[in-house]
Design a protein around this motif. Structure first.
Motif, short mmCIF file in Angstrom:
data_model
loop_
_atom_site.label_atom_id
_atom_site.label_comp_id
_atom_site.label_asym_id
_atom_site.label_seq_id
_atom_site.Cartn_x
_atom_site.Cartn_y
_atom_site.Cartn_z
N GLU A 46 -44.66 -35.21 -4.23
CA GLU A 46 -45.66 -35.42 -3.19
C GLU A 46 -46.34 -34.10 -2.88
N VAL A 47 -47.51 -34.17 -2.27
CA VAL A 47 -48.35 -32.99 -2.04
C VAL A 47 -47.60 -31.88 -1.30
N SER A 48 -46.81 -32.25 -0.29
CA SER A 48 -46.12 -31.23 0.51
C SER A 48 -45.05 -30.47 -0.28
N LEU A 49 -44.64 -31.00 -1.44
CA LEU A 49 -43.60 -30.35 -2.25
C LEU A 49 -44.17 -29.54 -3.42
N LEU A 50 -45.46 -29.65 -3.68
CA LEU A 50 -46.03 -28.98 -4.85
C LEU A 50 -45.86 -27.47 -4.79
N LEU A 51 -46.28 -26.84 -3.69
CA LEU A 51 -46.18 -25.38 -3.59
C LEU A 51 -44.73 -24.90 -3.51
N PRO A 52 -43.85 -25.54 -2.70
CA PRO A 52 -42.44 -25.12 -2.71
C PRO A 52 -41.81 -25.23 -4.10
N LEU A 53 -42.13 -26.30 -4.85
CA LEU A 53 -41.59 -26.46 -6.20
C LEU A 53 -42.07 -25.32 -7.10
N CYS A 54 -43.37 -25.01 -7.01
CA CYS A 54 -43.93 -23.92 -7.83
C CYS A 54 -43.27 -22.59 -7.48
N ARG A 55 -43.02 -22.36 -6.19
CA ARG A 55 -42.36 -21.10 -5.78
C ARG A 55 -40.96 -21.02 -6.37
N GLN A 56 -40.20 -22.12 -6.30
CA GLN A 56 -38.83 -22.11 -6.81
C GLN A 56 -38.78 -21.91 -8.32
N LEU A 57 -39.79 -22.40 -9.04
CA LEU A 57 -39.80 -22.30 -10.50
C LEU A 57 -40.60 -21.10 -11.01
N ASP A 58 -41.22 -20.35 -10.07
CA ASP A 58 -42.06 -19.20 -10.45
C ASP A 58 -43.19 -19.60 -11.39
N ILE A 59 -43.87 -20.68 -11.03
CA ILE A 59 -45.03 -21.11 -11.80
C ILE A 59 -46.20 -21.32 -10.84
N SER A 60 -47.41 -21.39 -11.39
CA SER A 60 -48.58 -21.66 -10.55
C SER A 60 -48.78 -23.17 -10.43
N LEU A 61 -49.51 -23.58 -9.43
CA LEU A 61 -49.83 -25.00 -9.25
C LEU A 61 -50.60 -25.50 -10.46
N ASN A 62 -51.49 -24.67 -10.97
CA ASN A 62 -52.28 -25.03 -12.14
C ASN A 62 -51.38 -25.29 -13.35
N GLU A 63 -50.34 -24.44 -13.53
CA GLU A 63 -49.41 -24.63 -14.63
C GLU A 63 -48.61 -25.93 -14.45
N LEU A 64 -48.22 -26.22 -13.21
CA LEU A 64 -47.49 -27.46 -12.95
C LEU A 64 -48.34 -28.67 -13.32
#
Length: 201
Positions: A46-64
């Motif tokens: 879900e939208v609210s988890l996109l940035l936290p997920l990217c932070r935990q995986l050290d990836i950008s939103l664009n890469e996700l």
């Protein structure tokens, strides 16, 4: 968006960080079943988890959203492609919803005159029965097509956990609904609530 590719990428990056599904789930405050579902390509954060997920995986939103590591040169191009894909998905869902409404309307326009004629005009009984049977067939077929189109347009969003999902046909048909919401069981948190129909998955 290719959910299967994104799911594989999430799994790959989680393993690269030496995290189990359970550990990543705890960091995000969700269940490990949700992580498993993402990684199998059966759901999307879900939208609210996109940035936290990217932070935990050290990836950008664009890469996700792309489902792969992106070089600096490709970053802008991929970002534009992802935006176009999101807009296209929303437009396609909107078309399906409009088509669903048109099918329902045409079904009523086609079937009602048959029932009116069968009930008001003098005719042989077998013709009357034939008109009623054809009318029932038209109504049933039209409603089935309208339901299939509406169900496949976008997804339904749980008001409890924000999970977006597409219900199975039985749950869709049996769920009480308004024009924009349908009472469904969320596959993520199990809540049985009115879920909003949204245009993107």
């Amino acid at each position: 968006m290719d959910q299967t590719k994104i799911g594989r990428f999430i799994a790959q990056e989680r393993k690269r960080k030496n995290l189990t599904q359970k550990q990543l789930a705890e960091l995000l405050g969700i269940s490990d079943k949700t992580i498993s579902k993402w990684e199998r390509g059966n759901g999307f954060p879900e939208v609210s988890l996109l940035l936290p997920l990217c932070r935990q995986l050290d990836i950008s939103l664009n890469e996700l959203l792309t489902g792969e590591r992106v070089s600096e040169e490709e970053y802008r191009k991929k970002a534009e492609e992802n935006m176009v894909n999101l807009v296209r998905e929303a437009q396609e869902s909107k078309k399906k919803i409009i088509l669903s409404a048109m099918v329902a309307g045409l079904t009523i326009i086609a079937a009602v005159p048959m029932f009116v004629i069968a009930g008001t005009i003098q005719m042989e009984n077998w013709i009357r029965v034939l008109l009623i049977v054809i009318g029932i067939f038209v109504v049933t077929g039209g409603i089935a097509i309208a339901c299939i189109l509406d169900r496949e347009a976008g997804a339904f969003e749980c008001p409890e956990c924000g999970e977006r999902f597409v219900p199975d046909m039985k749950a869709y048909v049996m769920g009480p609904h308004t024009f924009t919401k349908r009472k469904l069981v969320c596959p993520n948190c199990g809540a049985h609530k009115y879920c909003k129909h949204v245009l993107t998955r």
